[in-house]
Design a protein around this motif. Structure first.
Motif, mmCIF file in Angstrom:
data_model
loop_
_atom_site.group_PDB
_atom_site.id
_atom_site.type_symbol
_atom_site.label_atom_id
_atom_site.label_comp_id
_atom_site.label_asym_id
_atom_site.label_seq_id
_atom_site.Cartn_x
_atom_site.Cartn_y
_atom_site.Cartn_z
ATOM 1 N N PHE A 132 0.854 -1.187 0.000
ATOM 2 C CA PHE A 132 0.000 0.000 0.000
ATOM 3 C C PHE A 132 0.888 1.235 0.000
ATOM 4 C CE2 PHE A 132 -2.546 3.223 2.404
ATOM 5 C CZ PHE A 132 -3.451 3.475 1.386
ATOM 6 N N GLY A 133 0.678 2.111 -0.990
ATOM 7 C CA GLY A 133 1.578 3.244 -1.194
ATOM 8 C C GLY A 133 1.241 4.513 -0.453
ATOM 9 N N GLY A 134 -0.008 4.653 0.031
ATOM 10 C CA GLY A 134 -0.381 5.845 0.783
ATOM 11 C C GLY A 134 -1.074 6.893 -0.058
ATOM 12 N N PHE A 135 -1.579 7.926 0.633
ATOM 13 C CA PHE A 135 -2.386 8.983 0.013
ATOM 14 C C PHE A 135 -1.805 10.363 0.279
ATOM 15 C CE2 PHE A 135 -6.447 6.312 0.701
ATOM 16 C CZ PHE A 135 -6.315 5.737 -0.545
ATOM 17 N N ASP A 157 -6.384 9.661 6.604
ATOM 18 C CA ASP A 157 -5.896 8.909 5.457
ATOM 19 C C ASP A 157 -4.459 9.249 5.072
ATOM 20 O OD1 ASP A 157 -8.419 7.675 5.149
ATOM 21 O OD2 ASP A 157 -9.143 9.391 3.998
ATOM 22 N N CYS A 158 -4.123 10.527 5.127
ATOM 23 C CA CYS A 158 -2.799 10.977 4.656
ATOM 24 C C CYS A 158 -1.767 10.831 5.772
ATOM 25 C CB CYS A 158 -2.875 12.418 4.172
ATOM 26 S SG CYS A 158 -4.077 12.657 2.855
ATOM 27 N N LEU A 159 -1.515 9.602 6.138
ATOM 28 C CA LEU A 159 -0.632 9.318 7.257
ATOM 29 C C LEU A 159 0.787 9.056 6.757
ATOM 30 C CD1 LEU A 159 -2.987 6.908 9.223
ATOM 31 C CD2 LEU A 159 -2.761 9.383 9.463
ATOM 32 N N SER A 160 1.738 9.271 7.630
ATOM 33 C CA SER A 160 3.131 9.013 7.276
ATOM 34 C C SER A 160 3.373 7.514 7.134
ATOM 35 C CB SER A 160 4.058 9.591 8.346
ATOM 36 O OG SER A 160 3.931 8.849 9.552
ATOM 37 N N ASN A 218 4.908 5.642 -1.625
ATOM 38 C CA ASN A 218 4.678 5.873 -3.056
ATOM 39 C C ASN A 218 3.247 6.384 -3.232
ATOM 40 O OD1 ASN A 218 5.390 5.891 -5.787
ATOM 41 N ND2 ASN A 218 4.577 3.832 -6.125
ATOM 42 N N PRO A 219 2.978 7.597 -2.755
ATOM 43 C CA PRO A 219 1.590 8.065 -2.646
ATOM 44 C C PRO A 219 0.947 8.440 -3.980
ATOM 45 C CG PRO A 219 3.111 9.789 -2.002
ATOM 46 C CD PRO A 219 3.940 8.564 -2.219
ATOM 47 N N ALA A 220 -0.378 8.389 -3.969
ATOM 48 C CA ALA A 220 -1.204 8.930 -5.044
ATOM 49 C C ALA A 220 -2.024 10.072 -4.463
ATOM 50 C CB ALA A 220 -2.110 7.858 -5.624
ATOM 51 N N ILE A 221 -2.300 11.066 -5.295
ATOM 52 C CA ILE A 221 -3.021 12.259 -4.843
ATOM 53 C C ILE A 221 -4.515 12.071 -5.081
ATOM 54 C CG2 ILE A 221 -3.264 14.751 -5.101
ATOM 55 C CD1 ILE A 221 -0.440 14.745 -6.337
ATOM 56 N N HIS A 222 -5.290 12.260 -4.027
ATOM 57 C CA HIS A 222 -6.745 12.146 -4.126
ATOM 58 C C HIS A 222 -7.306 13.506 -4.544
ATOM 59 C CE1 HIS A 222 -10.853 11.230 -2.033
ATOM 60 N NE2 HIS A 222 -10.901 11.088 -3.340
ATOM 61 N N LEU A 223 -7.884 13.560 -5.744
ATOM 62 C CA LEU A 223 -8.434 14.815 -6.267
ATOM 63 C C LEU A 223 -9.927 14.958 -6.006
ATOM 64 C CD1 LEU A 223 -6.671 14.801 -9.767
ATOM 65 C CD2 LEU A 223 -5.900 15.937 -7.673
ATOM 66 N N GLY A 224 -10.620 13.840 -5.843
ATOM 67 C CA GLY A 224 -12.081 13.874 -5.789
ATOM 68 C C GLY A 224 -12.643 14.096 -4.404
#
Length: 309
Positions: A132-135, A157-160, A218-224
């Motif tokens: 899991f890469g994170g947010f 959600d956006c945890l280290s 390796n996070p992905a950015i949540h836009l929605g």
């Protein structure tokens, strides 16, 4: 049920190393698809996007055009009927050709240009079955009606990496999730969940008992980000899903603060009467955000208390 397949001209018989799986319902995944396609030309990756019954010909045409423009291997699968989030992910996995799959939500973007390369490296070096890469969330925009979702994401959600590693499966979501496909063959998402919420938490709790889970940076950015009214509605209507999650993992329940708060509220006579006040507090933008978040969490716990009773 009707299935429509659109395949890019670069989609050939060569078996990929990684299948990127993107389920969507009424979302436009064009930006994500274009961002990922920049890496697929140099890596053995395929992209599968799955429309779970949107029923919008204009959106189908738009997504088909993006798929046709892809330089790498891409495929659009359109279902005429909405089957739900779990069924959509399971259908994508059934159509994937690689031994590893990466789930992303349609309203996300990679946080760095080497996003897919990072997963390809981790697949070979992390000694893991699930990664899991994170947010991250997008920078604050001029839309105050979405600020409470941003604030909730930032604390929940956006945890280290260190925070997620300490929690194990508790903070794993089904987006930005890289998994060996044989894991999903043995442990698919539970199709008994309907609507929004908790099918990914249930899956992570179940899978972590049998396979090795690793957190990565390796996070992905949540836009929605959702509006305040959407958040209130989702929390009010997801109690049955939460009950299904708790019933599946009663050993985990005592460790969860949401469960403990919901059970305490459930013991209060007439606790549901406080909901109008909680809803008002959530919606009043001049209140401090910490108070609005507290009201939102109590709103959710109040509805979950009924589902757990």
């Amino acid at each position: 049920m009707t299935i429509l397949n659109i395949i890019s001209t670069s989609y050939n018989a060569t078996r990929p190393t990684l299948s990127v799986l993107i389920p969507f319902f009424k979302d436009d995944a064009s930006a994500l698809l274009r961002a990922l396609d920049q890496e697929t030309t140099t890596h053995p990756v395929e992209i599968l996007i799955y429309d779970d019954g949107t029923g919008d010909a204009e959106l189908t045409d738009a997504m088909s055009a993006v798929v046709n423009d892809c330089q790498g291997a891409a495929r659009l699968i359109t279902n005429s009927e909405n089957q739900g989030r779990s069924a959509a992910r399971n259908a994508l996995c059934d159509n994937a050709r690689a031994d590893w799959v990466l789930f992303l939500d349609a309203d996300m973007l990679p946080a760095k240009s080497e996003f897919l390369q990072s997963y390809l490296t981790l697949m070979n070096t992390a000694d893991a079955d699930v990664i899991f890469g994170g947010f991250q969330v997008e920078p604050k925009a001029e839309n105050p009606d979405r600020d409470i979702h941003r604030a909730l994401s930032e604390v929940s959600d956006c945890l280290s990496l260190a925070q997620r590693q300490a929690a194990g499966p508790q903070y794993v979501a089904s987006s930005n999730l890289c998994v060996r496909r044989n894991v999903l063959a043995q442990q698919p998402f539970d199709g008994g969940f309907s609507g929004w919420g908790w099918e990914d938490s249930e899956w992570a709790a179940r899978v972590s008992k049998h396979f090795k889970l690793v957190h990565a940076d390796n996070p992905a950015i949540h836009l929605g980000l959702e509006t305040t009214d959407t958040m209130l509605r989702r929390f009010a209507t997801s109690g049955a899903n939460y009950r299904r999650f708790i019933d599946a993992h009663p050993d985990l329940a005592p460790q969860l603060s949401l469960y403990k708060i919901s059970k305490k509220l459930g013991r209060l006579p007439g606790q549901s009467l406080m909901r109008p006040v909680l809803k008002l507090c959530v919606k009043i933008r001049v209140l401090p955000m910490r108070l609005r978040l507290l009201a939102l969490k109590l709103w959710r716990a109040s509805h979950y208390a009924e589902a757990l009773s």
